[in-house]
Enzyme design. Sequence first.
Site, PDB file in Angstrom:
ATOM      1  CG  ASN A   1      -2.020  -1.058   1.078  1.00 30.49           C
ATOM      2  OD1 ASN A   1      -2.398  -1.431  -0.033  1.00 30.49           O
ATOM      3  ND2 ASN A   1      -2.513  -1.546   2.199  1.00 30.49           N
TER       4      ASN A   1
ATOM      5  CG  ASP B   1      -7.163  -3.917  -2.541  1.00 26.85           C
ATOM      6  OD1 ASP B   1      -7.758  -4.967  -2.837  1.00 26.85           O
ATOM      7  OD2 ASP B   1      -7.516  -3.180  -1.608  1.00 26.85           O
TER       8      ASP B   1
END
Length: 392
Positions: free
Chosen positions: A119, A177
Amino acid sequence: MNTYRRTSSRENKPSVAHPSPHTMSARNINPQKVSLLKTIRSLINCLVNIKDETGQFLMTLEDGRVIDTKGWNDWEWTHGIGLYGLLKFHEITGDEEALRIALSWFKDRFEIGTTKNVNTMSPLLTAAYLHEAKEANYLAHLDSWAEWVMYDMPRTEEGGLQHITYLVDNYQQLWDDTLMMSVLPLAKIGLVLDRAEYVEEAKRQFMLHIKYLADPSTGLWFHGWTFDGRHHFGRALWGRGNCWITVSIPDFVELLKLPPSDGLRLFLVSTLKAQIDALVRLQDLDTGLWHTILDDPTSYLEASATAGFAYGILKSLRLRLIPKEERYVTAAKKAIDGVLKNISETGELQQVSFGTPVFDTKEEYKKIPLTSMPYGQSLALLALTEYLRTFL
């Protein structure tokens, strides 16, 4: 040179009152474009001023650090998506304030640093674009982060990028993601630094994630897959997870300049079209939004996923990745209308679900709280900026 000619007194013609340049420009203004730009700037203002007043959305790490996932002055995927939205708006409009905000963020964050994970890699996508445009020199950062992804990031079986986060390693797990957060940045850095091995690895990651996360029966994507037990957890067709695919595939095809006959492009586009076809069938016709569990109408309607879908569909139409059929155009317009109706007077995109791990049941997705988030602001910013191209 004066383009408004005055009638000579020697000419026997009636006097004609010509409109002033100010009047003419006012008449030529597109009110929808003006309103859209105003809304976009209000989104940006809210993006950089969101605050976690209660501390509910702070992330406390084992080493004592506290990550503010909601506020602007920290480093997480939420901020990476926000930076990408600012970049796209600047690219299309030349808006200097959007550029200033992004450069300021990188200056402050690079001085402090953070832990590398899937992330936190996401801001490096925007950093690569800014470095390429010579807005700043991020060479050392681009090299360090991309080398980590290539050679040190934990891998699953078959060499997939394991979705490691600040809090958990997510052993042997692939998440949808990851393509947006780590693979797109890797590809862009490869192009900017002329490292073909990064680009080839990014291509392989797209194919591997499609292999394990795309649902052949619906065309939609599962949120996660684990090689440890070989299953899709709760088999959730989660909205925002799917929207990262609708965003990242058109951007990846455009980024690599893949020609129409390229085999990988054909594979990616057919995967994308299957997803968009499913999305068109599942869109809530009254609101233009999609449910947080796409095929479960009892789950709440969610605006950040809708914004991502709007961006991806609009861009796919513009790049001619999907045909300009009425059903696609209508779905995109309904989605834009739905996003606009969920932006408050202060520029906050409402109906946005908080960050969501992979769950073992679909019911757990329905319990994720709704709150303003940087990625909600930015996904709306991406969607409306892409829509702005209509008026250029």
